[in-house]
Each structure stands twice: as structure tokens, then as C-alpha cells.
Design a protein around this motif. Structure first.
Motif, PDB file in Angstrom:
ATOM      1  N   MET A   1       4.883  -1.093  -6.342  1.00 31.94           N
ATOM      2  CA  MET A   1       5.446  -1.619  -5.121  1.00 31.94           C
ATOM      3  C   MET A   1       4.454  -1.407  -3.976  1.00 31.94           C
ATOM      4  O   MET A   1       3.894  -0.330  -3.822  1.00 31.94           O
ATOM      5  CB  MET A   1       6.760  -0.895  -4.833  1.00 31.94           C
ATOM      6  CG  MET A   1       7.489  -1.433  -3.680  1.00 31.94           C
ATOM      7  SD  MET A   1       9.119  -0.670  -3.689  1.00 31.94           S
ATOM      8  CE  MET A   1       9.795  -1.435  -2.303  1.00 31.94           C
ATOM      9  N   GLN A   2       4.239  -2.464  -3.180  1.00 37.84           N
ATOM     10  CA  GLN A   2       3.298  -2.374  -2.072  1.00 37.84           C
ATOM     11  C   GLN A   2       3.972  -1.794  -0.843  1.00 37.84           C
ATOM     12  O   GLN A   2       5.163  -2.010  -0.603  1.00 37.84           O
ATOM     13  CB  GLN A   2       2.760  -3.752  -1.707  1.00 37.84           C
ATOM     14  CG  GLN A   2       1.811  -4.313  -2.715  1.00 37.84           C
ATOM     15  CD  GLN A   2       1.241  -5.641  -2.212  1.00 37.84           C
ATOM     16  OE1 GLN A   2       1.795  -6.248  -1.333  1.00 37.84           O
ATOM     17  NE2 GLN A   2       0.137  -6.044  -2.793  1.00 37.84           N
ATOM     18  N   ASN A   3       3.170  -1.059  -0.089  1.00 35.03           N
ATOM     19  CA  ASN A   3       3.673  -0.555   1.181  1.00 35.03           C
ATOM     20  C   ASN A   3       3.549  -1.644   2.222  1.00 35.03           C
ATOM     21  O   ASN A   3       2.500  -2.261   2.383  1.00 35.03           O
ATOM     22  CB  ASN A   3       2.875   0.676   1.624  1.00 35.03           C
ATOM     23  CG  ASN A   3       3.147   1.857   0.728  1.00 35.03           C
ATOM     24  OD1 ASN A   3       4.197   1.922   0.100  1.00 35.03           O
ATOM     25  ND2 ASN A   3       2.210   2.778   0.668  1.00 35.03           N
ATOM     26  N   PHE A   4       4.626  -1.875   2.940  1.00 39.78           N
ATOM     27  CA  PHE A   4       4.638  -2.893   3.986  1.00 39.78           C
ATOM     28  C   PHE A   4       3.961  -2.338   5.235  1.00 39.78           C
ATOM     29  O   PHE A   4       4.234  -1.217   5.654  1.00 39.78           O
ATOM     30  CB  PHE A   4       6.083  -3.298   4.310  1.00 39.78           C
ATOM     31  CG  PHE A   4       6.181  -4.255   5.456  1.00 39.78           C
ATOM     32  CD1 PHE A   4       5.870  -5.590   5.283  1.00 39.78           C
ATOM     33  CD2 PHE A   4       6.583  -3.821   6.722  1.00 39.78           C
ATOM     34  CE1 PHE A   4       5.961  -6.478   6.335  1.00 39.78           C
ATOM     35  CE2 PHE A   4       6.671  -4.703   7.780  1.00 39.78           C
ATOM     36  CZ  PHE A   4       6.359  -6.039   7.585  1.00 39.78           C
ATOM     37  N   THR A   5       3.034  -3.123   5.785  1.00 39.68           N
ATOM     38  CA  THR A   5       2.410  -2.740   7.056  1.00 39.68           C
ATOM     39  C   THR A   5       2.547  -3.894   8.029  1.00 39.68           C
ATOM     40  O   THR A   5       2.626  -5.065   7.632  1.00 39.68           O
ATOM     41  CB  THR A   5       0.914  -2.408   6.888  1.00 39.68           C
ATOM     42  OG1 THR A   5       0.242  -3.566   6.442  1.00 39.68           O
ATOM     43  CG2 THR A   5       0.710  -1.247   5.925  1.00 39.68           C
ATOM     44  N   ASN A   6       2.567  -3.574   9.282  1.00 34.31           N
ATOM     45  CA  ASN A   6       2.663  -4.588  10.334  1.00 34.31           C
ATOM     46  C   ASN A   6       1.894  -4.080  11.545  1.00 34.31           C
ATOM     47  O   ASN A   6       2.464  -3.813  12.599  1.00 34.31           O
ATOM     48  CB  ASN A   6       4.127  -4.857  10.666  1.00 34.31           C
ATOM     49  CG  ASN A   6       4.297  -6.136  11.457  1.00 34.31           C
ATOM     50  OD1 ASN A   6       3.350  -6.892  11.620  1.00 34.31           O
ATOM     51  ND2 ASN A   6       5.507  -6.373  11.934  1.00 34.31           N
ATOM     52  N   GLU A   7       0.602  -3.937  11.355  1.00 32.96           N
ATOM     53  CA  GLU A   7      -0.256  -3.387  12.399  1.00 32.96           C
ATOM     54  C   GLU A   7      -0.475  -4.406  13.517  1.00 32.96           C
ATOM     55  O   GLU A   7      -0.537  -5.604  13.271  1.00 32.96           O
ATOM     56  CB  GLU A   7      -1.618  -2.991  11.806  1.00 32.96           C
ATOM     57  CG  GLU A   7      -1.548  -1.873  10.786  1.00 32.96           C
ATOM     58  CD  GLU A   7      -1.069  -0.568  11.397  1.00 32.96           C
ATOM     59  OE1 GLU A   7      -1.490  -0.240  12.512  1.00 32.96           O
ATOM     60  OE2 GLU A   7      -0.258   0.118  10.745  1.00 32.96           O
TER      61      GLU A   7
END
Length: 171
Positions: A1-7
């Protein structure tokens, strides 16, 4: 599972469309504009003359009417020249840019992956000067999103081929 990022994006690092050197419309296009204005004002002048001849009440206002037509012609030419000088376009690797406007400047940037159709139109007067208009359509409308007038016919056809090639790559 990928970690969600929203930089957040550094807005200062984004490419600036304002820095692009835009191509001006072909210099012959100014003649096309002048001929179109001349045709319109010739029609207005003949209508005013016939109105003055057939409607006696307008005879007293003939000088005022003539002065208004000349004043309106002056302003039309003035703003047409400003508009002609402010228009510009550029084709970059991933998008097309078109700038126009008189008082406020409008700049449209359309990515090639949004382009659905391209048309080249040669009006009667433009064709006489070897010019055409490129119309670029995106999804969701009946009219073109960008109309770039005053382009040499061969260059307009090359632009159409370029854009059609970009559309084909998307499919």
C-alpha cells in the motif's frame, strides 16, 4: 500500500508563460483589418448619406452625423491598432499560448492533450494577402477556444499538421 502525500507546490518555481517570446501576427494582417474597417465605414457612410437625402429632418444634423462617423472611425482605428500590436502566439513543446486584448490582456494556454480539433480558415480578404486563421477546439464547446488570425497560409497549414500530430499521439 502506498503512502498518500499531498505536498505543497512551490509556486515561484513554476514555469512562467509571460517569459515566452510570442510571435506577432503577420504584418499584412494589419491591411486586412484596415480593409474590413473601410468596408464597414463605407456602408455606414452610404447609409447616413441616403438617410440625410431621404429624411429631411436629418439634413440639419448632417454635419454632426458626419463628425460622429469620423470620430468613431478614429477611435476604431486607434483601438484596432492597439489590439493588433498586443496579439501574439507561441507553440511550445506541450501547449499553445495566445494573447489578445485592448484594455485588459487575456492569455490562453491550452495543453495539446486538450485539443480535439484544428481548422484553418481563409477569408476572402485574408486569402488575397496569403493569410489564414487557425482555430483550435477543445472538448465541450461549439466554437473554437483559440482563433489565431493573420498567419501565412503555409505556416497555418504547418501548425495544423503539428497539432494534428499531437492529437494522434494522444490516441
Amino acid at each position: 500500500m502506498q503512502n498518500f502525500t499531498n505536498e505543497p507546490i512551490d509556486i515561484a518555481a513554476l514555469p512562467r508563460y509571460e517569459a515566452v517570446n510570442l510571435n506577432k501576427l503577420h504584418s499584412k494582417y494589419w491591411k486586412v483589418i484596415l480593409i474590413n474597417i473601410l468596408l464597414v465605414y463605407t456602408t455606414i457612410t452610404f447609409s447616413a448619406v441616403f438617410g440625410v437625402i431621404f429624411i429631411e429632418e436629418l439634413l440639419d444634423m448632417a454635419l454632426i452625423l458626419g463628425g460622429l462617423i469620423v470620430l468613431l472611425l478614429f477611435f476604431t482605428l486607434f483601438f484596432a491598432k492597439i489590439s493588433f500590436n498586443k496579439r501574439g502566439f507561441a507553440f511550445r513543446e506541450h501547449d499553445v499560448i495566445f494573447r489578445n486584448g485592448i484594455i485588459s490582456t487575456n492569455t490562453m494556454v491550452i495543453p495539446y492533450n486538450r485539443v480535439q480539433h484544428v481548422a484553418v480558415h481563409e477569408g476572402f480578404i485574408s486569402r488575397f494577402f496569403g493569410l489564414a486563421k487557425v482555430e483550435i477546439f477543445t472538448a465541450g464547446g461549439n466554437s473554437s477556444d483559440i482563433e489565431i488570425p493573420g498567419i501565412a497560409i503555409e505556416q497555418a497549414k504547418n501548425i495544423k499538421q503539428l497539432l494534428m500530430g499531437k492529437i494522434q499521439k494522444q490516441l
